[in-house]
Design a protein around this motif. Structure first.
Motif, PDB file in Angstrom:
ATOM      1  N   TYR A 118       0.833  -1.207   0.000  1.00 59.66           N
ATOM      2  CA  TYR A 118       0.000   0.000   0.000  1.00 59.66           C
ATOM      3  C   TYR A 118       0.866   1.255   0.000  1.00 59.66           C
ATOM      4  O   TYR A 118       0.567   2.222  -0.697  1.00 59.66           O
ATOM      5  CB  TYR A 118      -0.932   0.044   1.213  1.00 59.66           C
ATOM      6  CG  TYR A 118      -1.805  -1.163   1.400  1.00 59.66           C
ATOM      7  CD1 TYR A 118      -2.358  -1.838   0.322  1.00 59.66           C
ATOM      8  CD2 TYR A 118      -2.089  -1.635   2.669  1.00 59.66           C
ATOM      9  CE1 TYR A 118      -3.174  -2.947   0.503  1.00 59.66           C
ATOM     10  CE2 TYR A 118      -2.898  -2.739   2.869  1.00 59.66           C
ATOM     11  CZ  TYR A 118      -3.430  -3.390   1.781  1.00 59.66           C
ATOM     12  OH  TYR A 118      -4.234  -4.482   1.972  1.00 59.66           O
TER      13      TYR A 118
ATOM     14  N   HIS B 114     -12.781  -7.296  -2.356  1.00 62.59           N
ATOM     15  CA  HIS B 114     -14.080  -7.973  -2.333  1.00 62.59           C
ATOM     16  C   HIS B 114     -15.159  -7.070  -1.759  1.00 62.59           C
ATOM     17  O   HIS B 114     -16.254  -7.525  -1.476  1.00 62.59           O
ATOM     18  CB  HIS B 114     -13.991  -9.273  -1.536  1.00 62.59           C
ATOM     19  CG  HIS B 114     -12.957 -10.197  -2.077  1.00 62.59           C
ATOM     20  ND1 HIS B 114     -13.066 -10.757  -3.326  1.00 62.59           N
ATOM     21  CD2 HIS B 114     -11.787 -10.625  -1.575  1.00 62.59           C
ATOM     22  CE1 HIS B 114     -12.009 -11.509  -3.563  1.00 62.59           C
ATOM     23  NE2 HIS B 114     -11.212 -11.435  -2.513  1.00 62.59           N
ATOM     24  N   GLY B 115     -14.875  -5.803  -1.616  1.00 59.44           N
ATOM     25  CA  GLY B 115     -15.850  -4.845  -1.075  1.00 59.44           C
ATOM     26  C   GLY B 115     -17.059  -4.683  -1.957  1.00 59.44           C
ATOM     27  O   GLY B 115     -18.126  -4.339  -1.474  1.00 59.44           O
TER      28      GLY B 115
ATOM     29  N   TYR C 223      -7.722   2.580  -0.878  1.00 63.80           N
ATOM     30  CA  TYR C 223      -6.836   2.776   0.270  1.00 63.80           C
ATOM     31  C   TYR C 223      -5.537   3.440  -0.162  1.00 63.80           C
ATOM     32  O   TYR C 223      -5.007   4.296   0.543  1.00 63.80           O
ATOM     33  CB  TYR C 223      -6.555   1.440   0.963  1.00 63.80           C
ATOM     34  CG  TYR C 223      -5.932   1.593   2.335  1.00 63.80           C
ATOM     35  CD1 TYR C 223      -6.644   2.172   3.383  1.00 63.80           C
ATOM     36  CD2 TYR C 223      -4.639   1.161   2.593  1.00 63.80           C
ATOM     37  CE1 TYR C 223      -6.090   2.312   4.639  1.00 63.80           C
ATOM     38  CE2 TYR C 223      -4.075   1.290   3.849  1.00 63.80           C
ATOM     39  CZ  TYR C 223      -4.800   1.876   4.871  1.00 63.80           C
ATOM     40  OH  TYR C 223      -4.244   2.015   6.116  1.00 63.80           O
TER      41      TYR C 223
ATOM     42  N   TYR D 149      -6.689  -2.424  -4.386  1.00 63.23           N
ATOM     43  CA  TYR D 149      -6.892  -1.628  -3.171  1.00 63.23           C
ATOM     44  C   TYR D 149      -6.747  -0.140  -3.466  1.00 63.23           C
ATOM     45  O   TYR D 149      -6.316   0.625  -2.618  1.00 63.23           O
ATOM     46  CB  TYR D 149      -5.872  -2.041  -2.107  1.00 63.23           C
ATOM     47  CG  TYR D 149      -5.902  -3.502  -1.759  1.00 63.23           C
ATOM     48  CD1 TYR D 149      -6.719  -3.974  -0.746  1.00 63.23           C
ATOM     49  CD2 TYR D 149      -5.104  -4.424  -2.446  1.00 63.23           C
ATOM     50  CE1 TYR D 149      -6.746  -5.313  -0.414  1.00 63.23           C
ATOM     51  CE2 TYR D 149      -5.126  -5.768  -2.123  1.00 63.23           C
ATOM     52  CZ  TYR D 149      -5.950  -6.206  -1.114  1.00 63.23           C
ATOM     53  OH  TYR D 149      -5.975  -7.534  -0.784  1.00 63.23           O
TER      54      TYR D 149
ATOM     55  N   THR E 204      -6.211  -2.078   5.335  1.00 64.82           N
ATOM     56  CA  THR E 204      -7.503  -1.604   4.844  1.00 64.82           C
ATOM     57  C   THR E 204      -8.681  -1.866   5.774  1.00 64.82           C
ATOM     58  O   THR E 204      -9.719  -1.237   5.637  1.00 64.82           O
ATOM     59  CB  THR E 204      -7.822  -2.261   3.487  1.00 64.82           C
ATOM     60  OG1 THR E 204      -7.912  -3.676   3.673  1.00 64.82           O
ATOM     61  CG2 THR E 204      -6.771  -1.936   2.454  1.00 64.82           C
ATOM     62  N   GLU E 205      -8.550  -2.798   6.705  1.00 65.21           N
ATOM     63  CA  GLU E 205      -9.702  -3.267   7.478  1.00 65.21           C
ATOM     64  C   GLU E 205     -10.444  -2.147   8.208  1.00 65.21           C
ATOM     65  O   GLU E 205     -11.670  -2.055   8.139  1.00 65.21           O
ATOM     66  CB  GLU E 205      -9.278  -4.339   8.491  1.00 65.21           C
ATOM     67  CG  GLU E 205      -9.054  -5.700   7.896  1.00 65.21           C
ATOM     68  CD  GLU E 205      -7.698  -5.899   7.213  1.00 65.21           C
ATOM     69  OE1 GLU E 205      -6.938  -4.908   7.058  1.00 65.21           O
ATOM     70  OE2 GLU E 205      -7.410  -7.036   6.832  1.00 65.21           O
TER      71      GLU E 205
ATOM     72  N   SER F 299     -15.850   2.538  -0.686  1.00 65.56           N
ATOM     73  CA  SER F 299     -15.445   1.452   0.221  1.00 65.56           C
ATOM     74  C   SER F 299     -15.154   0.175  -0.563  1.00 65.56           C
ATOM     75  O   SER F 299     -14.291  -0.611  -0.182  1.00 65.56           O
ATOM     76  CB  SER F 299     -16.508   1.196   1.293  1.00 65.56           C
ATOM     77  OG  SER F 299     -17.650   0.605   0.733  1.00 65.56           O
TER      78      SER F 299
ATOM     79  N   TYR G  45     -12.232   0.357   5.850  1.00 65.53           N
ATOM     80  CA  TYR G  45     -13.289  -0.336   5.110  1.00 65.53           C
ATOM     81  C   TYR G  45     -14.539  -0.503   5.981  1.00 65.53           C
ATOM     82  O   TYR G  45     -15.654  -0.165   5.563  1.00 65.53           O
ATOM     83  CB  TYR G  45     -12.786  -1.697   4.633  1.00 65.53           C
ATOM     84  CG  TYR G  45     -13.846  -2.527   3.958  1.00 65.53           C
ATOM     85  CD1 TYR G  45     -14.309  -2.195   2.693  1.00 65.53           C
ATOM     86  CD2 TYR G  45     -14.388  -3.633   4.588  1.00 65.53           C
ATOM     87  CE1 TYR G  45     -15.294  -2.951   2.069  1.00 65.53           C
ATOM     88  CE2 TYR G  45     -15.365  -4.395   3.966  1.00 65.53           C
ATOM     89  CZ  TYR G  45     -15.818  -4.049   2.714  1.00 65.53           C
ATOM     90  OH  TYR G  45     -16.787  -4.788   2.114  1.00 65.53           O
TER      91      TYR G  45
ATOM     92  N   ARG H 107     -11.211  -2.339  -0.558  1.00 59.48           N
ATOM     93  CA  ARG H 107     -10.929  -3.784  -0.432  1.00 59.48           C
ATOM     94  C   ARG H 107     -11.381  -4.482  -1.711  1.00 59.48           C
ATOM     95  O   ARG H 107     -12.426  -4.176  -2.248  1.00 59.48           O
ATOM     96  CB  ARG H 107     -11.656  -4.388   0.759  1.00 59.48           C
ATOM     97  CG  ARG H 107     -11.192  -3.777   2.044  1.00 59.48           C
ATOM     98  CD  ARG H 107     -11.195  -4.596   3.281  1.00 59.48           C
ATOM     99  NE  ARG H 107     -11.092  -6.015   3.237  1.00 59.48           N
ATOM    100  CZ  ARG H 107      -9.997  -6.694   3.531  1.00 59.48           C
ATOM    101  NH1 ARG H 107      -8.893  -6.042   3.812  1.00 59.48           N
ATOM    102  NH2 ARG H 107     -10.003  -7.994   3.563  1.00 59.48           N
TER     103      ARG H 107
END
Length: 190
Positions: free
Chosen positions: A53, A184-185, A77, A74, A144-145, A178, A148, A182
């Protein structure tokens, strides 16, 4: 409404946030003792993907989007980090922004609980979210958690708080962003 009446009406929430800040300070000062491999001396922790990142955000600041590679999943982010670095802020500033966003998300989550059920459910939700240790620990990671989860909650709150078209637009934009944070967001977008 005076400040005193505001404090009186919202004392539960104010006390909850103050205790939350104390718990964050506890994690910061003593987290190294109960989180294996965590070093809080700089105010942040680098996780397994943090270097990707950070490298991607550096490339974005150079205007070189082609070299983002794997981290392009990502991109949300990476752009967030690039904006923070563009403002000449540090990695600790990222942690502080993630903590602020978690605080806003907790407020939004409590209001969703109030709207759907009752004030007591809203308060319970506030407490459960603010003091759920894994979420609070992720605030200190350059991962990212944290952002997100916060964006999903904030976007959802804006969508459900009223039916004004501007709120629907802003809520949808936050949820789309959002999904860029991520890979798979996108699954969460209706």
């Amino acid at each position: 409404m005076t400040i005193l009446s505001f404090i009186k009406q919202n004392r539960f929430e104010i006390i909850s946030y103050l205790l939350w800040i104390l718990s964050l300070l506890f994690i910061y000062f003593f987290g190294s003792y109960f989180i294996q491999g965590a070093d809080f001396t700089d105010g942040y922790i680098l996780g397994g993907d943090s270097s990707r990142y950070l490298a991607a955000s550096s490339e974005i600041l150079k205007g070189n989007f082609a070299n983002v590679n794997y981290s392009s999943s990502y991109i949300g982010y990476n752009i967030f980090l690039a904006l923070v670095f563009f403002a000449q802020a540090s990695l600790f500033s990222i942690v502080m922004l993630q903590i602020i966003m978690t605080g806003i998300a907790a407020y939004c989550l409590s209001k969703i609980g109030e709207m759907l059920w009752s004030k007591n459910i809203g308060r319970l939700t506030l407490i459960l979210f603010l003091f759920y240790l894994p979420i609070q620990i992720f605030n200190f990671y350059i991962l990212t958690e944290s952002i997100y989860i916060s964006l999903i909650i904030i976007g959802t709150y804006i969508l459900v708080c009223n039916n004004k078209p501007i709120n629907l637009l802003i809520g949808c934009l936050i949820l789309v962003y959002s999904a860029l944070v991520r890979p798979h967001g996108i699954i969460l977008i209706p």
